[in-house]
Design a protein around this motif. Sequence first.
Motif, PDB file in Angstrom:
ATOM      1  N   ARG A  75      84.867  10.841  50.138  1.00 19.00           N
ATOM      2  CA  ARG A  75      84.301  10.763  51.648  1.00 19.00           C
ATOM      3  C   ARG A  75      82.968  11.718  51.353  1.00 19.00           C
ATOM      4  O   ARG A  75      83.262  12.855  50.843  1.00 19.00           O
ATOM      5  CB  ARG A  75      85.107  11.478  52.626  1.00 19.00           C
ATOM      6  N   ILE A  76      81.899  11.291  51.784  1.00 18.63           N
ATOM      7  CA  ILE A  76      80.893  12.098  51.846  1.00 18.63           C
ATOM      8  C   ILE A  76      80.215  12.357  53.456  1.00 18.63           C
ATOM      9  O   ILE A  76      81.009  11.663  54.400  1.00 18.63           O
ATOM     10  CB  ILE A  76      79.699  11.764  51.016  1.00 18.63           C
ATOM     11  N   PHE A  77      79.299  13.366  53.509  1.00 18.13           N
ATOM     12  CA  PHE A  77      78.742  13.537  54.978  1.00 18.13           C
ATOM     13  C   PHE A  77      79.940  13.862  55.738  1.00 18.13           C
ATOM     14  O   PHE A  77      80.045  13.419  57.132  1.00 18.13           O
ATOM     15  CB  PHE A  77      77.862  12.510  55.652  1.00 18.13           C
ATOM     16  N   LEU A  78      80.687  14.912  55.452  1.00 13.74           N
ATOM     17  CA  LEU A  78      81.921  15.296  56.527  1.00 13.74           C
ATOM     18  C   LEU A  78      82.705  13.968  56.818  1.00 13.74           C
ATOM     19  O   LEU A  78      83.126  14.068  58.167  1.00 13.74           O
ATOM     20  CB  LEU A  78      81.306  16.109  57.450  1.00 13.74           C
ATOM     21  N   GLY A  79      82.885  13.047  56.024  1.00 11.98           N
ATOM     22  CA  GLY A  79      83.651  11.998  56.579  1.00 11.98           C
ATOM     23  C   GLY A  79      83.111  10.795  57.208  1.00 11.98           C
ATOM     24  O   GLY A  79      83.855   9.787  57.481  1.00 11.98           O
ATOM     25  N   LYS A  80      81.744  10.887  57.196  1.00 14.15           N
ATOM     26  CA  LYS A  80      81.114   9.776  57.990  1.00 14.15           C
ATOM     27  C   LYS A  80      80.981   8.523  57.049  1.00 14.15           C
ATOM     28  O   LYS A  80      80.859   7.316  57.487  1.00 14.15           O
ATOM     29  CB  LYS A  80      79.557  10.352  58.329  1.00 14.15           C
ATOM     30  N   LEU A  81      81.003   8.716  55.769  1.00 10.57           N
ATOM     31  CA  LEU A  81      80.706   7.612  54.843  1.00 10.57           C
ATOM     32  C   LEU A  81      81.582   7.737  53.871  1.00 10.57           C
ATOM     33  O   LEU A  81      82.090   8.702  53.284  1.00 10.57           O
ATOM     34  CB  LEU A  81      79.219   7.685  54.211  1.00 10.57           C
TER      35      LEU A  81
END
Lengths: 257, 328
Positions: free
Chosen positions: B136-142
Amino acid sequence: MKIVVMMKQVANKDAILRINKEGTWIEEGDLSFEVSESDGYALEEALRVREKLGGEVVVCSMGPQRVKSVIKDALARGADRAIHVVGDNLGHLSPYAAAIVLAEAIREEKPDLVFTGLQSDDFGYAQTGVILAELLGLPHATIVIEVDASAEKLRVKRELESGWYQWYSMATPALLTIQSGISQIRYATLKGIMAAKKKEIKEVAPPAEIVSRPSHQRIEKIYLPQKTKQTQLLGNGDAKAGAVELAQKLHTEARVI
Amino acid sequence: MSQGILVFIEHRNGALNKTSLEAIAAAQSLGSQLQQPVSAVLLGSDLNTLAQEIATYDLGRVVTASNAKLAEYTPDGYTFAMEHAVRQLDPQLVVMPHTYLVRDFAPKLAARFEKSLISDCIRAQVNESSITFTRRIFLGKLDADVVSDGQPPVFATFQSGAYRPDQAAKGSAAAIEIIPVDVGEIRMTPEAPFQEVKQAVDLSKADIIVAVGRGIKSKDNLALAEKLADALGGDLAASRPICDAEWLPIDRQIGSSGQTVAPKLYVALGISGAIQHLVGMKNSGTIVAINKDPEAPIFDIADYGIVGDLFEAVPILTEEIKKIKGVA
Ligand SMILES: Cc1cc2nc3c(=O)[nH]c(=O)nc-3n(C[C@H](O)[C@H](O)[C@H](O)COP(=O)(O)OP(=O)(O)OC[C@H]3O[C@@H](n4cnc5c(N)ncnc54)[C@H](O)[C@@H]3O)c2cc1C
Ligand SMILES: Nc1ncnc2c1ncn2[C@@H]1O[C@H](COP(=O)(O)O)[C@@H](O)[C@H]1O
């Protein structure tokens, strides 16, 4: 005490992220940016240690020209000077390669302390600081939530899981990865902003052979996470109607009220 | 030639960290797809009992690296020992749980092999002989699919919950092997771990929790959430940034570094749903999320959601609940 603080610029938390056509990264053109959250706390803690023990706070940030806004804000908040490792497309570097570049940028500074954030808000590798410590030959501690530094000793409180903590002591020079919430962040004053204009920002180039080396880990594609749970979305975009519906559902369907 | 998968077993003073079982499950799954044997490695000073417990799982062997300097965890000590073990055992892939302890030393370990970890993975998929890791990247957004260049050893850490501990398959008494390890100079001195003085608020017993996140915008706006909590007869809680800003005391923080709760009803107001928050509340009965971002990861675990402005929804929700309860 000379303290170097590593600060990364990341996409604004509230930004709407759009995936590029190739599906390999986000469209960065129209994004707004801010400093990665824990790096802001790392700077605050460095300023507090300097206030107590004297010395100098040097900020280091790697990225394209736009990261100057993070650097200028740090100088306005009280950092003494900055090093900007300038380059486009450095986002594809692995944390190992990024740490090599950052290590070379600050090695000659011979800092007593290096502070990084514990984890970046975009890639979230949670590695750059620890690798940097290895490359600089420094002892380190991660997820630090309190720093007790004096001329003689360095004692730090680390956060462990589920409400546990642990103190570690080590000699300086050392590297700490700072957890958000370590202290309350000060904002730049008008005086600080004026003073910042005279402060040095040294630009350096990353070593070309590191930047051009193929990464040992590569992002193939990015996408929206698959949803695993069927959420009942209420109100159809009308928050007020949704609220009325929600109260009913909680009463008659979920039976929690 | 490098061979096999090595899984790192985390413990404190011989007590197994349960996420190590998830790491075993991950390693077993990858091992069977890649047709590679799986070995487990334990570091410490007195490992007999734990080694026997781990040997009950379906593993090629259990390797214990024993050294008095490993009695207490330090990043220097563990890096030396794991580096030594990895060089001796020469695996293709090293699998570890993404715990605070692993985060503390494993990047240093990987750096000794001139690379970094593929960290905090939520899945791994084998296609022929290569592995695609998802993180997960961007705190779970993508989500991002990540491939390594395949140069052994590949180091991967898995997020808590990526595999279930009960997926770790039992086997027939794996062989236990003791390897000597050199441990060099240890530069940090740990004191005993401790918990802060008894927390004033114990949310683990609460039936209803209204939790606020950064979407609440200011301390003054907390009153809005408080009114909702009062109408519901519940307790107020928060995500980390709210406690970091000292808008609420830390004993109201939910998540990996706060309290773990499982109320009948959890209402998340302006909380994005980062993994460190979710681990503290995902076992709640009914989960409600109010968030203006339709892609916020909190909606992935919510039963009911309102996509919209919490400042519009919450006052009405509070009034409607009072009506239903007949107190309006
Ligand atoms: C080692 C470690 C440990 C951590 N431990 C914890 C922990 O124990 N607990 C924890 O919570 N976090 C923890 N975190 C932090 C975590 O990663 C997230 O940063 C944090 O949970 C985000 O909090 P948030 O959702 O309130 O804020 P954000 O992520 O900023 O989300 C705010 C949300 O509010 C929404 N919003 C904004 N305005 C409105 C509005 N008007 N109406 C409706 N919605 C709105 C936005 O769309 C957004 O989704 C930890 C992190 C690390 C690295
Ligand atoms: N490009 C960069 N510039 C400055 N500091 C960085 C950069 N990338 C990572 N860091 C530092 O390393 C920390 C951890 O990042 P990461 O390993 O990506 O989670 C960040 O919080 C920063 O302090």
